[in-house]
Write an enzyme that holds these catalytic residues in place. Structure first.
Site, PDB file in Angstrom:
ATOM      1  N   ASP A  51      -9.933  -2.715  -6.147  1.00  0.00           N
ATOM      2  CA  ASP A  51      -9.355  -2.014  -5.000  1.00  0.00           C
ATOM      3  C   ASP A  51     -10.366  -1.008  -4.452  1.00  0.00           C
ATOM      4  OD1 ASP A  51      -7.771  -0.465  -3.212  1.00  0.00           O
ATOM      5  OD2 ASP A  51      -5.979  -1.054  -4.327  1.00  0.00           O
TER       6      ASP A  51
ATOM      7  N   SER B  95       0.839  -1.196   0.000  1.00  0.00           N
ATOM      8  CA  SER B  95       0.000   0.000   0.000  1.00  0.00           C
ATOM      9  C   SER B  95       0.876   1.248   0.000  1.00  0.00           C
ATOM     10  CB  SER B  95      -0.949  -0.045   1.205  1.00  0.00           C
ATOM     11  OG  SER B  95      -2.040   0.807   1.028  1.00  0.00           O
TER      12      SER B  95
ATOM     13  N   HIS C 293      -8.188  -4.736  -2.360  1.00  0.00           N
ATOM     14  CA  HIS C 293      -6.902  -4.191  -1.940  1.00  0.00           C
ATOM     15  C   HIS C 293      -6.063  -5.248  -1.213  1.00  0.00           C
ATOM     16  CE1 HIS C 293      -4.165  -0.929  -1.101  1.00  0.00           C
ATOM     17  NE2 HIS C 293      -4.177  -1.217   0.183  1.00  0.00           N
TER      18      HIS C 293
END
EC number: 3.1.2.22
Length: 622
Positions: free
Chosen positions: A245, A125, A298
């Site tokens: 995501d 991330s 994600h």
């Protein structure tokens, strides 16, 4: 990443309620991951990992990721921690000046001898964005290959999202974005604001943002050429995106793309400003930049795909076979006298039901994990991900979800978690249904410490035993969850939520039959049973519809829990008849807390206590 509510809580507590010393630059360290292998003697280049928002190197998932990388590469692994404890590290992911943090990390890397000859880097991330910033700005960071998983390279155009039901969070975020995002204090102290970008206010972005505009060469600055040249020093830059995501907005940012903020159309990397300004075109032509997309949400990917990336880009010497150690197994006693018969019974029942066509979807769980929802198998992966099939086959790494430690599974099983789904009220509601076992757990604790009835403690003890049985069966069967499950959550057979509700329903109904048999066929009792079964239906349905489990995992979880619940009522009754409960009540600790055992022996207990209380009040008033 955590939700916006967490962002607001950290923001308020860190800057309003904490002492002024919080304004100091945080301590930064490299935590070395150690396993039972001789990483010191290996010539393999080490790997440095920078975690994402709201995470720490010591979290369950990051620990497992780090250990998995080390087992695959057989080299040292370091995890970047900003702050001298977990809270400070999480806080630094939200609050602080990125330039200061990067300077500190750069100095630390320069002082680490084992990193002086170069290293590989893995960023999760926002950690991937920070590692790219290190590669471009830090001479000491001699990164060979950089893999970023769901990293917002082009920025974000909204703060990580609120749930659709959290109106307060939405209102506060809207106020921050509308009024204060370009304020100098926000730009210097709120981490996410420093990579916030919107073309609707592009002039303000170029004028006020000092981190992302410089990092991506969207403005002229002193290190413009250096940014391009430093990126060219990388052997590989791998940007991994996730098609659904729901954390990074726009999700195309993770692949150096963007979105047309008027029409909502995707802007591919080749058509975006960074392709020229950051020299990405040259990297593509040199074969150094690769963008990869996985179908999930994600950071949602299979262990096999993750392993393939590590083996391809981080392994100095490709080996024909890389095997990971098995997870901790149950003891021989449990395995011989409990687990094996239970596993055989489950498999036999599945075969029987399949033969009767009651469960025609009997599944090869490994195959389903790879095939469901466009997740490809090794056979057809060559067409979709040609670079993966070679290394999946070479490594012989299991496609199952990675094993979890007992502490991790206990946390997930007993306390659980679920993800908010932005702009999806249906999935958020289903997620709330998944919290029903946690609500029941709170009710257990409340009743135990207010009523102080031994029978309630015994029931809660049965729930704990039921959860332990669930853990043992899971690590024995090793059946994976559906491919859509969030990354790294553990095995799926049987569903612990369903097993919890099965036990609860069975115990409550069987207890009524044993101790209140004359009342258990009344309309009031039937209404109670209907509530138990309805709550169970809500929980079980949510676990299946949210893709946390296959249907068979939910059904068998409930069946096992129901069976354990019936047995536990029988066991507690047997202990009571043998005088064990009477002996327990004579123990000093239980007498000290006035633990009693009156519920099974007195009917209408609550009504009697209510009448006594009413009579007492009447006498007192007279």
């Amino acid at each position: 990443m955590l939700s916006c509510s967490s962002f607001l809580i950290f923001f308020l507590f860190s800057w309003v309620l904490l002492p002024m010393k919080s304004f100091a630059i945080p301590i930064i360290s490299l935590d070395k991951v150690r396993l039972a292998i001789n990483d010191g003697a290996s010539e393999q280049l080490p790997v440095v990992i920078w975690h994402g928002l709201g995470d720490t190197p010591t979290s369950f998932t990051l620990t497992e990721v780090s250990q998995r990388v080390q087992k695959l590469t057989k080299g040292a692994v370091y995890a970047i921690r900003v702050g001298d404890n977990e809270f400070e590290d999480i806080k630094a992911g939200y609050l602080g000046k990125l330039e200061d943090q990067l300077d500190e990390v750069c100095d630390l890397i320069g002082n680490e001898d084992s990193l002086s000859n170069g290293f590989y880097a893995l960023g999760l991330s926002q950690g991937g964005l920070f590692l790219r910033a290190l590669a471009q700005t830090c001479d000491a960071a001699k990164i060979r290959s950089l893999i970023t998983l769901g990293s917002p390279h082009s920025g974000i155009n909204t703060i990580p999202g609120c749930s659709p039901t959290n109106l307060i969070c939405k209102a506060v975020v809207h106020s921050i974005l509308g009024l204060g995002i370009w304020h100098s204090w926000i730009q210097n102290h709120v981490v996410q604001a420093q990579y916030y970008r919107t073309e609707k206010q592009y002039d303000k972005y170029l004028e006020n943002n000092k981190f992302l505009t410089h990092l991506n060469n969207e403005v002229l600055h002193d290190n413009y050429t250096r940014n391009i040249e430093k990126l060219k020093e990388l052997d590989n830059l791998v940007a991994v995106s996730f098609e659904r995501d729901d954390i990074v907005e726009p999700p195309y940012s993770t692949g150096f793309g963007w979105i047309n903020e008027t029409t909502g159309e995707n802007i591919e990397m080749e058509d975006f400003v960074l392709y020229e300004s950051l020299g990405l075109k040259d990297l593509v032509n040199q074969g150094k930049l690769e963008t990869i997309s996985f179908p999930g949400r994600h950071l949602q990917m299979r262990w096999g795909d993750f392993d393939a990336l590590v083996l391809k880009y981080f392994k100095d010497e490709k080996e024909e076979k890389t095997e990971l150690e098995e997870s901790t197994r149950p003891s021989n006693f449990l395995s011989t006298y409990f687990v094996s018969p239970l596993v055989s019974a489950i498999d036999g029942t599945v075969d029987y039901l399949h033969g009767k066509s009651l469960f025609p979807e009997k599944r090869n769980f490994k195959e389903l994990t790879m095939r469901k929802r466009s997740i490809v198998t090794p056979e057809d992966s060559e067409e979709v991900y040609p670079y993966i099939s070679e290394f999946v086959a070479a490594s012989n790494v299991s496609e199952e979800k990675g094993p979890k430690s007992f502490a991790n599974l206990a946390f997930i099983t007993i306390f659980s978690h679920f993800f908010y789904h932005i702009d999806d009220m249906w999935r958020s509601t289903l997620g709330l249904f998944s919290l029903i076992p946690q609500i029941i757990g709170i009710i257990y604790l409340t009743v135990m410490f207010t009523g102080r009835e031994l029978d309630t403690f015994m029931q809660f003890g049965g729930q704990v035993v039921n959860e332990f049985i669930n853990y043992v069966v899971k690590v024995s069967l090793k059946y994976p969850r559906p491919a859509d499950i969030e990354y790294g959550v553990g095995y799926g057979m049987p569903s612990s939520h369903s097993q919890f509700m099965g036990f609860f329903s069975a115990y409550m109904i069987a207890w009524d039959y044993k101790y209140r048999r004359s009342q258990c066929f009344s309309m009031l009792s039937f209404a109670k049973y209907a509530i138990y079964l309805t709550l169970s239906t809500f929980v079980c349905s949510s676990r299946y519809l949210l893709d946390f489990h296959y249907l068979t995992q939910v059904v068998y979880g409930y069946m096992i829990g129901f069976g354990v619940g019936l047995f536990w009522v029988y066991l507690v009754g047997k202990l009571r008849s043998l005088g064990v409960t009477k002996w327990l009540l004579s123990l000093p600790p239980l007498q000290f807390f006035y633990i009693k055992d009156t519920i099974p022996h007195s009917k209408d207990n609550h009504k009697r206590q209510w009448l006594e209380s009413k009579q007492f009040k009447n006498q007192k008033s007279n």
